[in-house]
Design an enzyme around this catalytic site. Structure first.
Site, mmCIF file in Angstrom:
data_model
loop_
_atom_site.group_PDB
_atom_site.id
_atom_site.type_symbol
_atom_site.label_atom_id
_atom_site.label_comp_id
_atom_site.label_asym_id
_atom_site.label_seq_id
_atom_site.Cartn_x
_atom_site.Cartn_y
_atom_site.Cartn_z
ATOM 1 N N ARG A 22 2.054 -5.066 6.115
ATOM 2 C CA ARG A 22 1.296 -4.037 5.414
ATOM 3 C C ARG A 22 2.100 -2.739 5.431
ATOM 4 N NH1 ARG A 22 -4.817 -2.730 4.397
ATOM 5 N NH2 ARG A 22 -4.479 -0.804 3.243
ATOM 6 N N LEU B 191 11.921 -20.052 -4.316
ATOM 7 C CA LEU B 191 10.816 -19.233 -3.835
ATOM 8 C C LEU B 191 9.612 -19.342 -4.767
ATOM 9 C CD1 LEU B 191 9.736 -16.807 -2.012
ATOM 10 C CD2 LEU B 191 10.672 -15.312 -3.779
ATOM 11 N N ASP C 41 0.829 -1.205 0.000
ATOM 12 C CA ASP C 41 0.000 0.000 0.000
ATOM 13 C C ASP C 41 0.863 1.254 0.000
ATOM 14 O OD1 ASP C 41 -2.399 1.338 -0.060
ATOM 15 O OD2 ASP C 41 -2.744 1.222 2.099
ATOM 16 N N HIS D 147 2.820 3.583 -9.102
ATOM 17 C CA HIS D 147 2.712 2.161 -9.442
ATOM 18 C C HIS D 147 3.977 1.674 -10.154
ATOM 19 C CE1 HIS D 147 -1.330 2.188 -8.046
ATOM 20 N NE2 HIS D 147 -1.810 2.926 -9.043
#
Length: 247
Positions: free
Chosen positions: A190, A132, A21, A38
Protein backbone atom coordinates in the site's frame (compact mmCIF):
# COMPACT_ATOMS: atom_id res chain seq x y z
CA UNK A 1 18.78 -1.79 -7.18
CA UNK A 2 17.41 -3.93 -9.99
CA UNK A 3 15.48 -7.10 -10.58
CA UNK A 4 18.62 -9.20 -10.85
CA UNK A 5 19.17 -8.66 -7.13
CA UNK A 6 16.16 -10.86 -6.42
CA UNK A 7 17.47 -14.29 -7.35
CA UNK A 8 16.07 -16.30 -4.43
CA UNK A 9 13.18 -17.73 -6.44
CA UNK A 10 12.15 -19.93 -3.51
CA UNK A 11 11.23 -16.78 -1.57
CA UNK A 12 9.90 -14.76 -4.48
CA UNK A 13 6.27 -13.65 -4.17
CA UNK A 14 4.19 -15.29 -6.86
CA UNK A 15 1.39 -12.74 -6.61
CA UNK A 16 1.72 -9.09 -5.57
CA UNK A 17 -1.35 -6.92 -4.99
CA UNK A 18 -1.10 -3.13 -4.75
CA UNK A 19 -3.38 -0.48 -3.25
CA UNK A 20 -2.29 2.49 -5.36
CA UNK A 21 -2.95 5.42 -3.03
CA UNK A 22 -1.86 9.04 -3.01
CA UNK A 23 -2.59 10.36 -6.52
CA UNK A 24 -4.79 13.19 -5.23
CA UNK A 25 -2.45 14.15 -2.40
CA UNK A 26 0.52 14.08 -4.77
CA UNK A 27 -1.27 16.55 -7.04
CA UNK A 28 -2.46 18.77 -4.17
CA UNK A 29 1.08 19.04 -2.79
CA UNK A 30 2.13 20.46 -6.18
CA UNK A 31 -0.82 22.81 -6.58
CA UNK A 32 -2.27 20.66 -9.37
CA UNK A 33 -5.74 19.36 -10.08
CA UNK A 34 -6.44 15.84 -8.76
CA UNK A 35 -6.74 14.60 -12.34
CA UNK A 36 -3.05 15.38 -12.86
CA UNK A 37 -2.23 12.97 -10.07
CA UNK A 38 -4.23 10.23 -11.77
CA UNK A 39 -2.43 10.89 -15.07
CA UNK A 40 0.94 10.58 -13.34
CA UNK A 41 -0.30 7.45 -11.58
CA UNK A 42 -0.79 5.79 -14.97
CA UNK A 43 2.91 6.29 -15.68
CA UNK A 44 3.66 4.49 -12.42
CA UNK A 45 1.46 1.57 -13.48
CA UNK A 46 3.62 1.22 -16.59
CA UNK A 47 6.93 1.17 -14.74
CA UNK A 48 5.74 -1.15 -11.95
CA UNK A 49 4.35 -3.56 -14.52
CA UNK A 50 7.76 -3.53 -16.21
CA UNK A 51 9.43 -4.08 -12.83
CA UNK A 52 7.15 -7.06 -12.11
CA UNK A 53 8.01 -8.57 -15.50
CA UNK A 54 11.74 -8.06 -14.88
CA UNK A 55 11.46 -9.63 -11.41
CA UNK A 56 9.63 -12.68 -12.73
CA UNK A 57 6.41 -12.08 -10.79
CA UNK A 58 3.52 -14.23 -12.01
CA UNK A 59 0.57 -12.05 -10.98
CA UNK A 60 0.23 -8.32 -10.31
CA UNK A 61 -3.17 -7.04 -9.16
CA UNK A 62 -3.80 -3.28 -8.96
CA UNK A 63 -6.67 -1.69 -7.02
CA UNK A 64 -7.72 0.66 -9.79
CA UNK A 65 -11.25 1.83 -8.98
CA UNK A 66 -13.37 0.74 -6.03
CA UNK A 67 -17.15 0.48 -5.88
CA UNK A 68 -16.95 3.30 -3.32
CA UNK A 69 -15.21 5.48 -5.91
CA UNK A 70 -18.52 5.73 -7.80
CA UNK A 71 -19.54 8.15 -5.02
CA UNK A 72 -16.86 10.67 -5.97
CA UNK A 73 -17.83 13.84 -7.86
CA UNK A 74 -19.20 12.85 -11.27
CA UNK A 75 -16.62 14.93 -13.14
CA UNK A 76 -13.78 13.03 -11.43
CA UNK A 77 -15.45 9.66 -12.08
CA UNK A 78 -15.91 10.49 -15.77
CA UNK A 79 -12.30 11.64 -16.06
CA UNK A 80 -11.03 8.48 -14.36
CA UNK A 81 -13.07 6.19 -16.61
CA UNK A 82 -11.78 8.00 -19.70
CA UNK A 83 -8.19 7.90 -18.44
CA UNK A 84 -8.32 4.19 -17.61
CA UNK A 85 -9.66 3.23 -21.03
CA UNK A 86 -7.26 5.45 -22.96
CA UNK A 87 -4.27 4.30 -20.91
CA UNK A 88 -5.04 0.59 -21.33
CA UNK A 89 -5.59 0.95 -25.08
CA UNK A 90 -2.32 2.86 -25.36
CA UNK A 91 -0.38 0.26 -23.36
CA UNK A 92 -1.86 -2.86 -25.01
CA UNK A 93 0.83 -3.17 -27.73
CA UNK A 94 3.57 -3.02 -25.07
CA UNK A 95 1.69 -5.54 -22.91
CA UNK A 96 1.67 -7.94 -25.85
CA UNK A 97 5.34 -7.23 -26.56
CA UNK A 98 6.21 -8.05 -22.93
CA UNK A 99 3.97 -11.17 -22.89
CA UNK A 100 1.61 -9.63 -20.28
CA UNK A 101 -1.98 -10.85 -20.12
CA UNK A 102 -4.55 -8.27 -19.01
CA UNK A 103 -7.41 -9.31 -16.73
CA UNK A 104 -10.08 -7.52 -14.72
CA UNK A 105 -12.03 -8.27 -11.57
CA UNK A 106 -15.00 -6.36 -10.18
CA UNK A 107 -18.58 -5.41 -10.93
CA UNK A 108 -17.92 -4.74 -14.59
CA UNK A 109 -21.68 -4.36 -15.22
CA UNK A 110 -21.49 -0.89 -13.66
CA UNK A 111 -18.97 0.38 -16.22
CA UNK A 112 -20.21 2.56 -19.07
CA UNK A 113 -21.00 0.22 -21.98
CA UNK A 114 -18.43 1.78 -24.32
CA UNK A 115 -15.68 1.62 -21.69
CA UNK A 116 -16.48 -2.02 -20.95
CA UNK A 117 -16.42 -2.91 -24.65
CA UNK A 118 -13.04 -1.29 -25.24
CA UNK A 119 -11.48 -2.84 -22.14
CA UNK A 120 -12.79 -6.28 -23.08
CA UNK A 121 -11.10 -5.88 -26.48
CA UNK A 122 -7.80 -5.12 -24.74
CA UNK A 123 -8.20 -8.28 -22.67
CA UNK A 124 -8.95 -10.31 -25.78
CA UNK A 125 -5.90 -8.87 -27.56
CA UNK A 126 -3.59 -10.03 -24.74
CA UNK A 127 -5.36 -13.32 -24.01
CA UNK A 128 -2.62 -15.46 -25.60
CA UNK A 129 0.16 -13.93 -23.50
CA UNK A 130 1.70 -16.37 -21.04
CA UNK A 131 3.91 -14.21 -18.82
CA UNK A 132 2.77 -11.84 -16.10
CA UNK A 133 -0.98 -11.64 -15.49
CA UNK A 134 -1.83 -7.98 -14.85
CA UNK A 135 -5.22 -7.72 -13.16
CA UNK A 136 -7.09 -4.45 -12.72
CA UNK A 137 -9.54 -4.41 -9.82
CA UNK A 138 -12.10 -2.14 -11.44
CA UNK A 139 -15.46 -1.26 -9.87
CA UNK A 140 -14.33 -3.68 -7.19
CA UNK A 141 -14.80 -4.09 -3.47
CA UNK A 142 -14.23 -7.21 -1.44
CA UNK A 143 -17.55 -7.07 0.41
CA UNK A 144 -19.35 -6.84 -2.95
CA UNK A 145 -17.33 -9.81 -4.21
CA UNK A 146 -18.08 -11.96 -1.15
CA UNK A 147 -21.79 -11.14 -1.25
CA UNK A 148 -21.87 -11.86 -4.97
CA UNK A 149 -20.18 -15.22 -4.39
CA UNK A 150 -22.76 -16.10 -1.73
CA UNK A 151 -25.63 -15.12 -4.05
CA UNK A 152 -24.27 -17.21 -6.89
CA UNK A 153 -23.75 -20.24 -4.67
CA UNK A 154 -27.30 -19.83 -3.30
CA UNK A 155 -28.58 -19.65 -6.88
CA UNK A 156 -26.75 -22.89 -7.71
CA UNK A 157 -28.29 -24.57 -4.67
CA UNK A 158 -31.76 -23.31 -5.61
CA UNK A 159 -31.33 -24.57 -9.17
CA UNK A 160 -30.16 -27.98 -8.01
CA UNK A 161 -26.63 -27.54 -9.34
CA UNK A 162 -25.15 -27.68 -5.82
CA UNK A 163 -26.05 -28.57 -2.24
CA UNK A 164 -25.06 -26.77 0.98
CA UNK A 165 -22.64 -29.64 1.67
CA UNK A 166 -20.69 -28.66 -1.44
CA UNK A 167 -19.42 -25.57 0.41
CA UNK A 168 -17.01 -27.50 2.60
CA UNK A 169 -13.56 -25.93 2.07
CA UNK A 170 -11.86 -22.65 1.25
CA UNK A 171 -11.30 -23.95 -2.27
CA UNK A 172 -15.05 -24.49 -2.69
CA UNK A 173 -15.67 -20.82 -1.90
CA UNK A 174 -12.74 -19.67 -4.04
CA UNK A 175 -14.53 -20.99 -7.13
CA UNK A 176 -17.25 -18.35 -6.70
CA UNK A 177 -14.88 -15.41 -6.36
CA UNK A 178 -13.80 -13.15 -9.22
CA UNK A 179 -10.21 -14.21 -8.49
CA UNK A 180 -10.96 -17.87 -9.20
CA UNK A 181 -7.90 -19.43 -10.82
CA UNK A 182 -5.45 -16.94 -9.32
CA UNK A 183 -3.21 -17.69 -6.32
CA UNK A 184 -3.81 -15.55 -3.24
CA UNK A 185 -1.47 -12.54 -2.96
CA UNK A 186 1.75 -13.29 -1.13
CA UNK A 187 2.49 -9.59 -0.73
CA UNK A 188 0.15 -6.62 -0.42
CA UNK A 189 1.75 -3.21 -1.00
CA UNK A 190 0.00 0.00 0.00
CA UNK A 191 1.42 3.37 -1.03
CA UNK A 192 0.48 6.72 0.51
CA UNK A 193 1.05 5.78 4.15
CA UNK A 194 -2.43 4.72 5.31
CA UNK A 195 -2.55 1.52 7.36
CA UNK A 196 -5.78 -0.07 6.17
CA UNK A 197 -6.84 -2.49 3.45
CA UNK A 198 -9.80 -0.44 2.20
CA UNK A 199 -12.17 -3.27 1.32
CA UNK A 200 -9.61 -4.93 -0.98
CA UNK A 201 -9.35 -8.71 -1.37
CA UNK A 202 -10.36 -9.38 2.25
CA UNK A 203 -10.71 -13.13 1.69
CA UNK A 204 -7.59 -13.47 -0.43
CA UNK A 205 -5.14 -11.53 1.79
CA UNK A 206 -5.82 -13.59 4.91
CA UNK A 207 -2.14 -14.59 5.03
CA UNK A 208 -0.56 -11.95 2.80
CA UNK A 209 2.46 -10.05 4.03
CA UNK A 210 1.63 -6.33 4.15
CA UNK A 211 4.09 -3.59 3.19
CA UNK A 212 3.14 0.07 3.67
CA UNK A 213 5.16 3.00 2.36
CA UNK A 214 4.56 6.73 2.80
CA UNK A 215 5.53 7.28 -0.84
CA UNK A 216 2.61 8.46 -2.96
CA UNK A 217 1.78 6.22 -5.91
CA UNK A 218 2.98 8.70 -8.60
CA UNK A 219 6.42 8.72 -6.93
CA UNK A 220 6.61 4.94 -6.41
CA UNK A 221 9.64 3.73 -8.35
CA UNK A 222 10.97 0.41 -9.55
CA UNK A 223 13.51 0.62 -6.74
CA UNK A 224 10.66 1.05 -4.24
CA UNK A 225 8.97 -2.03 -5.72
CA UNK A 226 12.14 -4.12 -5.45
CA UNK A 227 12.62 -2.84 -1.88
CA UNK A 228 9.19 -4.19 -1.00
CA UNK A 229 10.16 -7.57 -2.48
CA UNK A 230 13.39 -7.54 -0.45
CA UNK A 231 11.38 -6.82 2.69
CA UNK A 232 9.03 -9.71 1.87
CA UNK A 233 11.92 -12.11 1.32
CA UNK A 234 13.27 -11.28 4.79
CA UNK A 235 10.06 -12.28 6.56
CA UNK A 236 9.19 -15.63 8.06
CA UNK A 237 5.80 -16.85 6.84
CA UNK A 238 4.38 -19.24 9.41
CA UNK A 239 0.70 -19.63 8.39
CA UNK A 240 -0.29 -20.31 12.00
CA UNK A 241 2.63 -22.66 12.73
CA UNK A 242 5.64 -22.05 14.98
CA UNK A 243 9.11 -21.10 13.77
CA UNK A 244 10.33 -24.53 14.81
CA UNK A 245 7.70 -26.27 12.70
CA UNK A 246 8.61 -24.15 9.68
CA UNK A 247 12.30 -24.98 10.07
Amino acid sequence: MNASAHNDKSRQPRHIAVIMDGNGRWAKARGLDRSEGHVEGVNTVRRITEAAVDAGIGYLTLYTFSTENWNRPQAEVDALMHLIVIAIERETPDLIKNNVRLSMIGDISRLPAEAARRLEKCMADTSRCTGLTLTLALSYSSRWEILDACRRFAADVEAGRATPADMATDADFDRYLTTNGMPDPDLLIRTGGDHRVSNFMLWQIAYSEIYVTDTYWPDFSKEDFYRAIDNFQGRERRFGLTSEQIQ
